[in-house]
Structure formats: C-alpha cells, structure tokens
Design an enzyme around this catalytic site. Structure first.
Site, PDB file in Angstrom:
ATOM      1  N   HIS A 205       0.797  -1.235   0.000  1.00 56.05           N
ATOM      2  CA  HIS A 205       0.000   0.000   0.000  1.00 56.05           C
ATOM      3  C   HIS A 205       0.826   1.280   0.000  1.00 56.05           C
ATOM      4  O   HIS A 205       0.292   2.373  -0.066  1.00 56.05           O
ATOM      5  CB  HIS A 205      -0.941   0.020   1.203  1.00 56.05           C
ATOM      6  CG  HIS A 205      -0.212   0.258   2.508  1.00 56.05           C
ATOM      7  ND1 HIS A 205       0.470  -0.728   3.158  1.00 56.05           N
ATOM      8  CD2 HIS A 205      -0.037   1.381   3.238  1.00 56.05           C
ATOM      9  CE1 HIS A 205       1.017  -0.228   4.251  1.00 56.05           C
ATOM     10  NE2 HIS A 205       0.731   1.049   4.324  1.00 56.05           N
TER      11      HIS A 205
HETATM   12  C1  UD1 Z   1      -1.991   5.109   6.330  1.00 53.26           C
HETATM   13  C2  UD1 Z   1      -0.691   5.533   7.011  1.00 53.26           C
HETATM   14  C3  UD1 Z   1       0.358   4.424   6.824  1.00 53.26           C
HETATM   15  C4  UD1 Z   1      -0.187   3.081   7.271  1.00 53.26           C
HETATM   16  C5  UD1 Z   1      -1.486   2.803   6.516  1.00 53.26           C
HETATM   17  C6  UD1 Z   1      -2.111   1.495   6.894  1.00 53.26           C
HETATM   18  C7  UD1 Z   1      -0.162   7.936   6.972  1.00 53.26           C
HETATM   19  C8  UD1 Z   1       0.682   8.969   6.350  1.00 53.26           C
HETATM   20  N1  UD1 Z   1      -0.131   6.730   6.402  1.00 53.26           N
HETATM   21  O1  UD1 Z   1      -1.741   5.025   4.935  1.00 53.26           O
HETATM   22  O2  UD1 Z   1       1.480   4.738   7.602  1.00 53.26           O
HETATM   23  O3  UD1 Z   1       0.764   2.087   6.977  1.00 53.26           O
HETATM   24  O4  UD1 Z   1      -2.407   3.863   6.835  1.00 53.26           O
HETATM   25  O5  UD1 Z   1      -3.229   1.272   6.083  1.00 53.26           O
HETATM   26  O6  UD1 Z   1      -0.814   8.197   7.947  1.00 53.26           O
HETATM   27  N2  UD1 Z   1      -8.898   5.119   1.883  1.00 53.26           N
HETATM   28  C9  UD1 Z   1     -10.108   4.488   1.796  1.00 53.26           C
HETATM   29  N3  UD1 Z   1     -10.755   4.181   2.940  1.00 53.26           N
HETATM   30  C10 UD1 Z   1     -10.265   4.481   4.154  1.00 53.26           C
HETATM   31  C11 UD1 Z   1      -9.028   5.141   4.236  1.00 53.26           C
HETATM   32  C12 UD1 Z   1      -8.354   5.445   3.105  1.00 53.26           C
HETATM   33  O7  UD1 Z   1     -10.601   4.203   0.710  1.00 53.26           O
HETATM   34  O8  UD1 Z   1     -10.920   4.145   5.167  1.00 53.26           O
HETATM   35  C13 UD1 Z   1      -8.164   5.417   0.642  1.00 53.26           C
HETATM   36  C14 UD1 Z   1      -8.409   6.820   0.162  1.00 53.26           C
HETATM   37  O9  UD1 Z   1      -8.369   6.813  -1.227  1.00 53.26           O
HETATM   38  C15 UD1 Z   1      -7.226   7.564   0.696  1.00 53.26           C
HETATM   39  C16 UD1 Z   1      -6.126   6.519   0.596  1.00 53.26           C
HETATM   40  O10 UD1 Z   1      -6.778   5.294   0.879  1.00 53.26           O
HETATM   41  O11 UD1 Z   1      -6.946   8.730   0.009  1.00 53.26           O
HETATM   42  C17 UD1 Z   1      -4.999   6.725   1.537  1.00 53.26           C
HETATM   43  O12 UD1 Z   1      -5.465   6.774   2.889  1.00 53.26           O
HETATM   44  P1  UD1 Z   1      -4.556   7.492   4.022  1.00 53.26           P
HETATM   45  O13 UD1 Z   1      -5.181   7.342   5.353  1.00 53.26           O
HETATM   46  O14 UD1 Z   1      -4.205   8.863   3.579  1.00 53.26           O
HETATM   47  O15 UD1 Z   1      -3.206   6.673   3.972  1.00 53.26           O
HETATM   48  P2  UD1 Z   1      -2.901   5.111   3.887  1.00 53.26           P
HETATM   49  O16 UD1 Z   1      -2.317   4.860   2.547  1.00 53.26           O
HETATM   50  O17 UD1 Z   1      -4.064   4.271   4.304  1.00 53.26           O
END
Ligand code: UD1
Length: 381
Positions: A205
């Site tokens: 991811h």
């Molecule tokens: C976050 C953490 C990362 C951790 C990961 C575990 C940061 C900078 N990153 O990354 O350290 O390893 O979580 O999963 O805090 N999205 C969804 N549903 C959700 C949440 C996110 O669809 O419930 C999608 C959205 O498109 C979003 C993308 O995932 O923009 C990224 O989500 P985000 O929370 O920004 O970072 P992660 O990649 O999940």
C-alpha cells in the site's frame, strides 16, 4: 486524572487495544477516553477491527476522512484542539506514525498537555516517507517516549531527547498478537486454493510502490509468476485497489472475502481482511510479501519468512537473523529472494527482547506513576 487515547488508522488499533485494557485496572485513578480521528473510515479498515480487537466505542469520532496530508492533518488538528480545550486531559497518548499521530501530538504540545508516544524512536532515515516526518516530529514533542528496541532509545538520545523520558518497554502490537492468535480464523479465500495449507500472502500500500503503474505493474507480474509455484492471497488496500482499477484490472471491481483470481494466475485478491483472519494467514503462510511496517515485526515473531518490498526499514531489528529481508522493488530481486526462501524453508520464530506480551502493562504502570507525580492541574500550565 484523564488520559485521551488517540487512534486514526488501521495500524493504530492493534497497538491501542492492549493499552486500553492495561489501563482499565487503574480506572479509579485514571479516566480514559478514546478518540478516533476517522483517518480510516472503511468498515474493513476500521469498525471490523474495533469489533475484533474488542476496542470500546470511541468517545468521539472526528470523521476527518481522506485528503492530502495537509488537509487531513489540519482537519484533525482543528477538531482535536476543540475537544482538548473542552476536556482538559492530563495526558494525550498517541501510537505509531500515521498522520493522526502527528496531528494530535502537535495539538497536545501547543496546549501544553503532556504527550506520550508509544513506538517512539524508529527511524528509516528516509524523509521521503511521510511516516518518517511524523515520527521525528512526534518524538521531538513527546514528554514520555516508549520504545520497542534499544536501538530506538539510541536514535532518540542522538536527537537530543533526555534519557529519563525514554522507556524501553517492548512491543504493544505483539501484545495483541499473543492475545488474539488463539482466536485467529481462516478467511473464505483459502477454500478457493488448490491446497488451503499451501499459500503465500501479499500486502502492498505504500505510495512509493503502488502510485506509479511502472512500479506496480511489474510487481503484479512477479506475483503472477510466483503464484504458478505457490498460490498467493493478496489483501488489497483501498489505495492499491484504486490504482489497480486505473490500470484496467477489472477483477478489482468484485472483491469479497471469497477472493477473485487475477487473470489466469493463482493470485487471489481479497479486500482488506479482519485482524483475526489476517493473523491466521500470517501465521500459516509459507512466505509474506509486504511493504508494511508492522507486518515485518509480526512475521519474525511468528517465524514466517517475510520479503519486505522497500529500500529501507525503520525496524532493522527485524532483519537480524534473516527471516525478514529487504528486497526493494526490483522484480528480479523479488523473484530471487522468493527462490531463496523456497530453498531455505521456514525460520524459527524469534522474539526480540521484551516482545513477550507484557509491554502494555508496563506502559500503563509507568504512565499512572508519572501522572501521580505531576502537580495538580499541570495540564493547565
Ligand atoms: C496510512 C498511514 C500508513 C499506514 C497505513 C495502513 C499515513 C501517512 N499513512 O496510509 O502509515 O501504513 O495507513 O493502512 O498516515 N482510503 C479508503 N478508505 C479508508 C481510508 C483510506 O478508501 O478508510 C483510501 C483513500 O483513497 C485515501 C487513501 O486510501 O486517500 C490513503 O489513505 P490514508 O489514510 O491517507 O493513507 P494510507 O495509505 O491508508
């Protein structure tokens, strides 16, 4: 006395669950509140884990959702500041290195509320990783820093943190692993495999691996190749799913726990799995391919060979003994490392110092003792 515990994203939940449990016996002296920032909001990244980890319902859900780093961090800060001003806690407790950790640490520090950071001092020395920035800033602000290994203590001392603020306590995520491993259960996808005892596991991811199709594409090809020898289960994070969809992988449209096959391969895609199902897979997999931070630690304790598809790790302790290997993301290197694991077989489980399941209890007693020694109304400084 009042402690506000903060969670926001998936890897926070397994770290916070044992801490809340360990603080419970002190309920007559310490009131705890749980705040969920809403950084992760999908059922499969959040409420399913709350339920399986037996976490209490949050006292407040900030519902910030996704956004750019600045937008997400700022939204959390605005909402969390309001809450802290109202509640006046004696301590804010944050875990890990996600954006929610950073945002709430900044708020606490600026309101002069004591801050405790669990999993402090880990460093990849790679500032292109957003988590590295989150770690450095959170540690610089924290009053109490709880570490998983002695190397983390030295990293903190090197950054000018006084030794008396640092407590080497071990790994709370391993507390959860030990507690829940007996309850681990097989996900439905295993029934689709030729032999449910013989499989490898993938998670991917990190933006550096999945955001660029020129990197993700060749990695998927490698997994397809590997799957001809060893069937693979790939629990796909929403970010990765979005990128795969953009690359025209139609299989991704119909993900459920039963799994869908990628092309003609033996690579089976599922949505993110529950903690209990994922523990089951991690424990029994012949090999794990991952770019996660925490999975490296869980893998060595379980004795499952792990290939980490990153150029560096903030958890070098997992590389000792060779059961976790940093392979980068060059497809040929990944294939070669896979062949080596096939030849070498399963390593013995390895338990680093203090990763025995008692870290949360130790943290709780240090926290309560520390709070007892603070002057009354210290948080109104
Ligand atoms: C976050 C953490 C990362 C951790 C990961 C575990 C940061 C900078 N990153 O990354 O350290 O390893 O979580 O999963 O805090 N999205 C969804 N549903 C959700 C949440 C996110 O669809 O419930 C999608 C959205 O498109 C979003 C993308 O995932 O923009 C990224 O989500 P985000 O929370 O920004 O970072 P992660 O990649 O999940």
């Amino acid at each position: 006395m009042k402690i506000i515990n903060v969670v926001g994203a998936r890897p926070n939940f397994m770290k916070m669950a044992p801490l809340i449990e360990a603080l419970a016996p002190f309920a007559d002296r310490v009131q705890t509140q749980l705040i969920h920032t809403g950084q992760h909001y999908d059922e499969r990244l959040s409420s399913l884990l709350f339920q399986q980890l037996e976490l209490p319902e949050p006292d407040l859900h900030l519902e910030v959702g996704s956004g750019s780093h600045a937008v997400q961090t700022a939204r959390i800060m605005v909402a969390f500041e309001e809450y802290c001003l109202r509640e006046r806690p004696d301590l804010v407790l944050v875990v890990g290195d996600v954006n929610s950790t950073l945002a709430c640490s900044l708020v606490a520090a600026k309101l002069l509320i004591p801050l405790a950071h669990v999993e402090a001092g880990l460093r990849s020395w790679d500032r292109t990783m957003p988590e590295e920035i989150n770690r450095i800033v959170t540690d610089a602000l924290a009053d109490l820093l709880f570490t998983t290994c002695r190397e983390a203590d030295e990293n903190l001392v090197g950054e000018g943190i006084p030794r008396e603020r640092i407590f080497f306590v071990g790994n709370v995520m391993i507390d959860s692993l030990r507690r829940f491993l007996p309850k681990a259960k097989p996900p439905a996808v295993l029934n689709r495999l030729p032999d449910p005892q013989k499989f490898g596991l993938i998670t991917l991811h990190r933006p550096s691996n999945v955001d660029n199709p020129l990197i993700l594409g060749p990695l998927l090809e490698v997994f397809e190749r590997v799957s001809r020898k060893l069937p693979l289960v790939f629990a796909v994070h929403p970010r990765t799913a979005e990128r795969m969809r953009a690359m025209g992988r139609v299989e991704i449209e119909s993900l459920d726990e039963g799994g869908v096959r990628l092309g003609e391969s033996n690579l089976w895609l599922t949505p993110p799995l529950g903690y209990l199902e994922f523990l089951f897979l991690m424990d029994r997999a012949a090999i794990i391919f991952s770019d996660s931070g925490g999975i490296q630690e869980e893998a060595i304790v379980l004795g499952t060979p792990c290939l980490t598809l990153r150029e560096n790790t903030e958890r070098p302790i997992t590389l000792e003994g060779g059961s976790n290997v940093l392979v980068g993301r060059d497809p040929q290197a990944v294939l070669r490392a896979f062949e080596t694991v096939c030849a070498d077989g399963r390593p013995s489980p390895r338990v680093p110092e203090k990763w025995e399941g008692g870290s949360s209890v130790e943290i709780a007693s240090i926290l309560v003792d520390w709070l007892d020694r603070q002057p009354p109304n210290a948080s109104l400084r």
